[in-house]
Design a protein around this motif. Structure first.
Motif, PDB file in Angstrom:
ATOM      1  N   ASP A  15      65.286  48.627 -11.774  1.00  0.00           N
ATOM      2  CA  ASP A  15      66.449  47.833 -12.223  1.00  0.00           C
ATOM      3  C   ASP A  15      67.770  48.314 -11.621  1.00  0.00           C
ATOM      4  OD1 ASP A  15      64.703  46.405 -13.749  1.00  0.00           O
ATOM      5  OD2 ASP A  15      65.153  47.500 -15.609  1.00  0.00           O
ATOM      6  N   ASN A  16      67.693  48.953 -10.463  1.00  0.00           N
ATOM      7  CA  ASN A  16      68.924  49.504  -9.845  1.00  0.00           C
ATOM      8  C   ASN A  16      69.717  50.388 -10.793  1.00  0.00           C
ATOM      9  OD1 ASN A  16      68.579  48.441  -7.303  1.00  0.00           O
ATOM     10  ND2 ASN A  16      69.610  46.507  -7.826  1.00  0.00           N
ATOM     11  N   ARG A  17      69.013  51.243 -11.532  1.00  0.00           N
ATOM     12  CA  ARG A  17      69.709  52.047 -12.538  1.00  0.00           C
ATOM     13  C   ARG A  17      70.716  53.023 -11.934  1.00  0.00           C
ATOM     14  NH1 ARG A  17      64.223  52.769 -15.832  1.00  0.00           N
ATOM     15  NH2 ARG A  17      64.314  50.744 -16.878  1.00  0.00           N
ATOM     16  N   TRP A  18      70.516  53.374 -10.659  1.00  0.00           N
ATOM     17  CA  TRP A  18      71.482  54.270 -10.017  1.00  0.00           C
ATOM     18  C   TRP A  18      72.900  53.704 -10.055  1.00  0.00           C
ATOM     19  CZ3 TRP A  18      73.821  52.019  -5.746  1.00  0.00           C
ATOM     20  CH2 TRP A  18      73.148  50.893  -5.207  1.00  0.00           C
ATOM     21  N   GLN A  19      72.951  52.384 -10.212  1.00  0.00           N
ATOM     22  CA  GLN A  19      74.283  51.775 -10.244  1.00  0.00           C
ATOM     23  C   GLN A  19      75.094  52.181 -11.471  1.00  0.00           C
ATOM     24  OE1 GLN A  19      73.888  47.561  -9.651  1.00  0.00           O
ATOM     25  NE2 GLN A  19      73.753  47.797  -7.428  1.00  0.00           N
ATOM     26  N   TYR A  20      74.371  52.553 -12.564  1.00  0.00           N
ATOM     27  CA  TYR A  20      75.108  53.072 -13.732  1.00  0.00           C
ATOM     28  C   TYR A  20      75.931  54.292 -13.323  1.00  0.00           C
ATOM     29  CZ  TYR A  20      72.517  50.117 -16.996  1.00  0.00           C
ATOM     30  OH  TYR A  20      72.006  49.055 -17.669  1.00  0.00           O
ATOM     31  N   LEU A  21      75.304  55.108 -12.451  1.00  0.00           N
ATOM     32  CA  LEU A  21      75.992  56.328 -12.021  1.00  0.00           C
ATOM     33  C   LEU A  21      77.109  56.020 -11.031  1.00  0.00           C
ATOM     34  CD1 LEU A  21      73.093  58.925 -11.616  1.00  0.00           C
ATOM     35  CD2 LEU A  21      74.554  58.458 -13.581  1.00  0.00           C
ATOM     36  N   TYR A 175      83.701  57.103 -25.680  1.00  0.00           N
ATOM     37  CA  TYR A 175      83.960  56.841 -27.094  1.00  0.00           C
ATOM     38  C   TYR A 175      84.716  55.543 -27.325  1.00  0.00           C
ATOM     39  CZ  TYR A 175      81.934  61.062 -28.886  1.00  0.00           C
ATOM     40  OH  TYR A 175      81.040  62.023 -29.240  1.00  0.00           O
ATOM     41  N   ILE A 176      85.404  55.031 -26.313  1.00  0.00           N
ATOM     42  CA  ILE A 176      85.965  53.688 -26.464  1.00  0.00           C
ATOM     43  C   ILE A 176      85.143  52.720 -25.595  1.00  0.00           C
ATOM     44  CG2 ILE A 176      88.297  54.464 -27.079  1.00  0.00           C
ATOM     45  CD1 ILE A 176      89.118  53.740 -24.154  1.00  0.00           C
ATOM     46  N   ALA A 177      83.859  53.087 -25.434  1.00  0.00           N
ATOM     47  CA  ALA A 177      82.914  52.234 -24.712  1.00  0.00           C
ATOM     48  C   ALA A 177      83.306  51.992 -23.258  1.00  0.00           C
ATOM     49  CB  ALA A 177      82.708  50.904 -25.437  1.00  0.00           C
ATOM     50  N   LEU A 178      84.001  52.934 -22.689  1.00  0.00           N
ATOM     51  CA  LEU A 178      84.292  52.886 -21.267  1.00  0.00           C
ATOM     52  C   LEU A 178      83.078  53.416 -20.527  1.00  0.00           C
ATOM     53  CD1 LEU A 178      87.905  54.158 -20.556  1.00  0.00           C
ATOM     54  CD2 LEU A 178      86.678  52.468 -19.203  1.00  0.00           C
ATOM     55  N   GLU A 179      82.606  52.682 -19.532  1.00  0.00           N
ATOM     56  CA  GLU A 179      81.405  53.151 -18.847  1.00  0.00           C
ATOM     57  C   GLU A 179      81.774  54.040 -17.676  1.00  0.00           C
ATOM     58  OE1 GLU A 179      78.591  50.042 -18.134  1.00  0.00           O
ATOM     59  OE2 GLU A 179      78.666  49.385 -20.226  1.00  0.00           O
ATOM     60  N   ASP A 180      82.079  55.274 -18.012  1.00  0.00           N
ATOM     61  CA  ASP A 180      82.400  56.254 -16.972  1.00  0.00           C
ATOM     62  C   ASP A 180      81.114  56.937 -16.531  1.00  0.00           C
ATOM     63  OD1 ASP A 180      81.970  57.749 -19.295  1.00  0.00           O
ATOM     64  OD2 ASP A 180      83.163  59.412 -18.473  1.00  0.00           O
ATOM     65  N   LEU A 181      81.241  57.968 -15.735  1.00  0.00           N
ATOM     66  CA  LEU A 181      80.064  58.648 -15.195  1.00  0.00           C
ATOM     67  C   LEU A 181      79.153  59.189 -16.302  1.00  0.00           C
ATOM     68  CD1 LEU A 181      78.464  59.815 -12.832  1.00  0.00           C
ATOM     69  CD2 LEU A 181      80.046  61.739 -12.772  1.00  0.00           C
ATOM     70  N   THR A 182      79.737  59.878 -17.266  1.00  0.00           N
ATOM     71  CA  THR A 182      78.953  60.444 -18.357  1.00  0.00           C
ATOM     72  C   THR A 182      78.220  59.354 -19.130  1.00  0.00           C
ATOM     73  OG1 THR A 182      80.593  62.194 -18.542  1.00  0.00           O
ATOM     74  CG2 THR A 182      79.065  61.935 -20.384  1.00  0.00           C
ATOM     75  N   LYS A 183      78.978  58.303 -19.461  1.00  0.00           N
ATOM     76  CA  LYS A 183      78.396  57.197 -20.212  1.00  0.00           C
ATOM     77  C   LYS A 183      77.264  56.555 -19.404  1.00  0.00           C
ATOM     78  CE  LYS A 183      78.540  54.285 -23.734  1.00  0.00           C
ATOM     79  NZ  LYS A 183      78.364  54.732 -25.125  1.00  0.00           N
ATOM     80  N   GLY A 184      77.471  56.436 -18.098  1.00  0.00           N
ATOM     81  CA  GLY A 184      76.457  55.853 -17.229  1.00  0.00           C
ATOM     82  C   GLY A 184      75.151  56.614 -17.317  1.00  0.00           C
ATOM     83  N   ASP A 186      74.250  58.505 -19.708  1.00  0.00           N
ATOM     84  CA  ASP A 186      73.740  58.391 -21.068  1.00  0.00           C
ATOM     85  C   ASP A 186      73.037  57.054 -21.296  1.00  0.00           C
ATOM     86  OD1 ASP A 186      73.524  59.904 -23.429  1.00  0.00           O
ATOM     87  OD2 ASP A 186      74.912  58.512 -24.413  1.00  0.00           O
ATOM     88  N   ILE A 187      73.544  56.019 -20.613  1.00  0.00           N
ATOM     89  CA  ILE A 187      72.890  54.701 -20.738  1.00  0.00           C
ATOM     90  C   ILE A 187      71.482  54.775 -20.140  1.00  0.00           C
ATOM     91  CG2 ILE A 187      72.924  52.308 -19.928  1.00  0.00           C
ATOM     92  CD1 ILE A 187      76.004  52.426 -20.107  1.00  0.00           C
TER      93      ILE A 187
END
Lengths: 230, 241
Positions: A15-21, A175-184, A186-187
């Motif tokens: 699913d192209n998950r690398w794109q989260y990063l 924590y404000i649902a910003l999809e930064d590197l860490t959040k990526g 974690d997703i």
């Protein structure tokens, strides 16, 4: 070995998950870059106000405001500031979350930059001010052309460190649902139920950037040191 | 050129200058001597308002500096060069930039004019080859000569020297004094606070002895050294000569 490759494939390729990063990294870098700019601007401004007040007794009101700013920002966690800015200050406004992140981290960083730069200004020998004045340069010009360049050089390592801290601190942006590197990262973890690979990948990316930044600063410091030889 | 009337300066409850009256004429070389703590440096620093007097007036070229706004003062200081004991060169700038910074930023010269003038001054002080060096690469004597050149680039009407050789190693004192003599020979108005009695005797047109915040005695060098009036000056000279 096959198991590991399978995990790598599941974590990053499916699913192209690398794109989260990569998208997360982009967000992290954008927030950091602009927050650093706001932080430096704000920090230098506050530092000059505070130093001017300490040296000449002028700018009483601005100095008072600066002191409150420093106390509040340095006295509360950056995450709380981020949440307050997003959920309280911009509660009823539709606003881009990245912008909120930039503002929150920039305002936060400014307080630390201010104290770093102020210590740099105060460390400059008063004779430099007097030399400027004796040549007819007024306080502002002396500050701009004589004091700040020297102060900047002296505090450069501390400022660079502040940038690095800021880069890492933006990891609470999730924590404000910003999809930064860490959040990526974690997703990915939450969809693959595999924690090791995505989180280590995230950590590595931070590490590489920090090491890269540190070496850049080292080079800049060596260049600025030229005038110290003798 | 400079008229000082009833000049007083206190730091808190400590009264350093207790009323100084003197007039410095154009072309004069006034050498100020006195024991440490007597107020001679404070007196010099009051002449260009680096210290704001607490009383009296300093009239430079017809205008009372104590009544001026800061803005006017900066303008006046362009015409009063000052040389400090500890040089206070700008360590982050090359020698050339040290000399051109003020004239360029104050827009009294274009960049080209300033660099040309800086080149002339560097030749004059014998350090033209150091134009692209940084201050920390120079010896103390060289630094002080650059500091003098930096002040001269502004074309001052008067030069104030605050113990210019006190921070130097003995073997470097000569080169700085030599330059100051040359400057004196060219007719520059100079006020020099120093402990160099030989220089005072040779170059000074008038010697001023400040003790306890007042001018205890002033005279021509010959009379000053050969036939001092006050017992305090006699005692001082017996210690330093």
């Amino acid at each position: 070995m096959d198991g590991f490759l399978q995990k790598l494939y599941d974590t990053f390729i499916v699913d192209n998950r690398w794109q989260y990063l990569t998208n997360g990294l982009k967000t992290t870098l954008i927030i950091t870059l602009f927050a650093v700019m706001i932080g430096m601007l704000l920090g230098f401004l506050v530092a000059v106000i505070r130093a001017t007040h300490d040296k000449t007794g002028r700018l009483k009101i601005l100095n008072f405001i600066s002191k409150i700013y420093l106390t509040v920002i340095r006295g509360t966690p950056v995450m709380v500031q981020l949440l307050i800015i997003y959920y309280v200050i911009f509660a009823s406004v539709r606003i881009d979350k990245t912008l909120v992140g930039i503002l929150a981290f920039g305002i936060n960083s400014g307080a630390y930059v201010a104290e770093i730069v102020r210590s740099g200004i105060m460390s400059i020998d008063n004779g430099q001010f007097e030399a400027g004045a004796s040549l007819g340069l007024n306080y502002t010009k002396t500050m701009l052309y004589i004091i700040i360049p020297q102060a900047f050089k002296n505090v450069l390592p501390a400022l660079a460190n502040e940038c690095i801290v800021l880069l890492k601190e933006t990891s609470v942006a999730g924590y404000i649902a910003l999809e930064d590197l860490t959040k990526g990262g974690d997703i990915i973890r939450s969809v693959t139920y595999e924690a090791f690979l995505p989180l280590i990948a995230v950590a590595l990316i931070y590490l590489i950037i920090v090491v890269g930044l540190s070496s850049l600063v080292g080079r800049l410091e060596r260049r600025l040191k030229k005038s110290d030889r003798g | 050129m400079i008229e000082v009337k009833g000049l007083k300066k206190s730091f808190g409850s400590l009264e350093i200058l207790k009323g100084i009256d003197t007039t410095i004429e154009k072309g004069e070389k006034v050498v100020v001597i006195g024991p440490s703590g007597s107020g001679k440096s404070t007196f010099l620093r009051c002449l260009n308002m680096l210290e704001k007097p607490t009383g009296g007036s300093v009239i430079f070229e017809g205008r009372d500096l104590t009544q001026m706004s800061d803005k006017q003062l900066y303008k006046v200081r362009e015409k009063m060069g000052m040389v400090f004991q500890h040089f206070h060169l700008f360590p982050h700038l090359t020698i050339r930039k040290n000399l051109t910074l003020a004239p360029v930023k104050l827009k009294v010269m274009s960049k080209e004019e300033a660099e040309e003038s800086a080149g002339k001054m560097l030749k004059k002080v014998g350090l033209y080859d150091k134009a692209d060096s940084y201050p920390n690469m120079l010896s103390g004597g060289q630094k002080q000569r650059i500091a003098i050149a930096r002040a001269l680039v502004m074309n001052p009407d008067v030069m104030l020297f605050d113990e210019p050789t006190s921070a130097l190693d003995p073997e470097m004192v000569g080169e700085v004094l030599e330059l100051m003599k040359q400057l004196a020979g060219e007719g520059m108005t100079m006020v020099v606070v120093t402990h160099e009695m030989g220089f005072a005797r040779e170059v000074g047109s008038r010697i001023m002895f400040i003790d306890g915040g007042v001018i205890a005695e002033e005279n021509t060098p010959d009379k000053f050294f050969a036939d001092p009036d006050s017992p305090r000056l006699k005692a001082f000279l017996s210690k330093v000569l």
